[in-house]
Scaffold this motif. Sequence first.
Motif, PDB file in Angstrom:
ATOM      1  N   SER A   1     -31.977 -16.709   5.581  1.00 16.79           N
ATOM      2  CA  SER A   1     -31.402 -15.605   6.323  1.00 16.79           C
ATOM      3  C   SER A   1     -31.409 -14.374   5.422  1.00 16.79           C
ATOM      4  CB  SER A   1     -29.974 -15.927   6.739  1.00 16.79           C
ATOM      5  OG  SER A   1     -29.942 -16.992   7.661  1.00 16.79           O
TER       6      SER A   1
ATOM      7  N   GLY B   1     -30.162 -10.079   4.840  1.00 16.94           N
ATOM      8  CA  GLY B   1     -29.171  -9.075   5.201  1.00 16.94           C
ATOM      9  C   GLY B   1     -29.451  -7.749   4.540  1.00 16.94           C
TER      10      GLY B   1
ATOM     11  N   PHE C   1     -21.384  -4.462   4.249  1.00 13.61           N
ATOM     12  CA  PHE C   1     -22.349  -5.119   5.108  1.00 13.61           C
ATOM     13  C   PHE C   1     -22.896  -4.155   6.137  1.00 13.61           C
ATOM     14  CE2 PHE C   1     -24.211  -8.409   7.607  1.00 13.61           C
ATOM     15  CZ  PHE C   1     -23.835  -8.232   8.933  1.00 13.61           C
TER      16      PHE C   1
ATOM     17  N   SER D   1     -27.458  -8.473   9.448  1.00 16.59           N
ATOM     18  CA  SER D   1     -28.133  -9.663   8.953  1.00 16.59           C
ATOM     19  C   SER D   1     -28.952 -10.288  10.075  1.00 16.59           C
ATOM     20  CB  SER D   1     -27.127 -10.678   8.404  1.00 16.59           C
ATOM     21  OG  SER D   1     -26.218 -11.087   9.420  1.00 16.59           O
TER      22      SER D   1
ATOM     23  N   THR E   1     -28.782 -12.146  15.106  1.00 18.99           N
ATOM     24  CA  THR E   1     -28.491 -10.964  14.301  1.00 18.99           C
ATOM     25  C   THR E   1     -27.004 -10.651  14.369  1.00 18.99           C
ATOM     26  OG1 THR E   1     -28.986  -9.486  16.151  1.00 18.99           O
ATOM     27  CG2 THR E   1     -30.778  -9.943  14.603  1.00 18.99           C
TER      28      THR E   1
ATOM     29  N   TYR F   1     -25.616 -15.448   5.041  1.00 16.52           N
ATOM     30  CA  TYR F   1     -25.634 -14.930   6.413  1.00 16.52           C
ATOM     31  C   TYR F   1     -24.277 -14.324   6.716  1.00 16.52           C
ATOM     32  CZ  TYR F   1     -26.459 -14.213  11.320  1.00 16.52           C
ATOM     33  OH  TYR F   1     -26.617 -13.620  12.547  1.00 16.52           O
TER      34      TYR F   1
ATOM     35  N   SER G   1     -21.420 -11.173   6.819  1.00 20.77           N
ATOM     36  CA  SER G   1     -20.974  -9.960   6.156  1.00 20.77           C
ATOM     37  C   SER G   1     -20.467 -10.134   4.729  1.00 20.77           C
ATOM     38  CB  SER G   1     -19.859  -9.331   6.990  1.00 20.77           C
ATOM     39  OG  SER G   1     -18.756 -10.216   7.079  1.00 20.77           O
TER      40      SER G   1
ATOM     41  N   TYR H   1     -24.792 -14.218  -0.639  1.00 18.13           N
ATOM     42  CA  TYR H   1     -26.222 -13.970  -0.802  1.00 18.13           C
ATOM     43  C   TYR H   1     -26.606 -14.156  -2.259  1.00 18.13           C
ATOM     44  CZ  TYR H   1     -26.166 -12.016   3.913  1.00 18.13           C
ATOM     45  OH  TYR H   1     -26.031 -11.853   5.271  1.00 18.13           O
TER      46      TYR H   1
END
Length: 121
Positions: free
Chosen positions: A33, A35, A47, A50, A58, A101, A103, A108
Amino acid sequence: QLQLVESGGGLVQAGGSLRLSCAASGRAFDAYSMGWFRQAPGKEREFVNSISAEGALTDYADSVKGRFTISRDNSKNMVYLQMNSLKAEDTAIYYCAAGGYGSVARRYGFWGQGTQVTVSS
């Protein structure tokens, strides 16, 4: 391991558009995924949106809904951020991220170096 390189940033007038690109190199891009996050001077990283690994799902921050669109092309190892109706408050460094994935930035594992977007009012 995944390497990410953003491009497409620049200076644009309020109301204008920009398209950011994120090129990924490494293994199994289509398993991640992706972002977009942004960080304005003196503010925390926030954020933006993503997209799931296959591109079906999404998620968007309220501040960009209806103006920004995230997409990906797994055949090219690319992720895109189309930004329309830009506002001065969209000015920030924009980062591409992979491996999480939603916010929460700490989810990540891979990050690009960022690309500057400046919106003049």
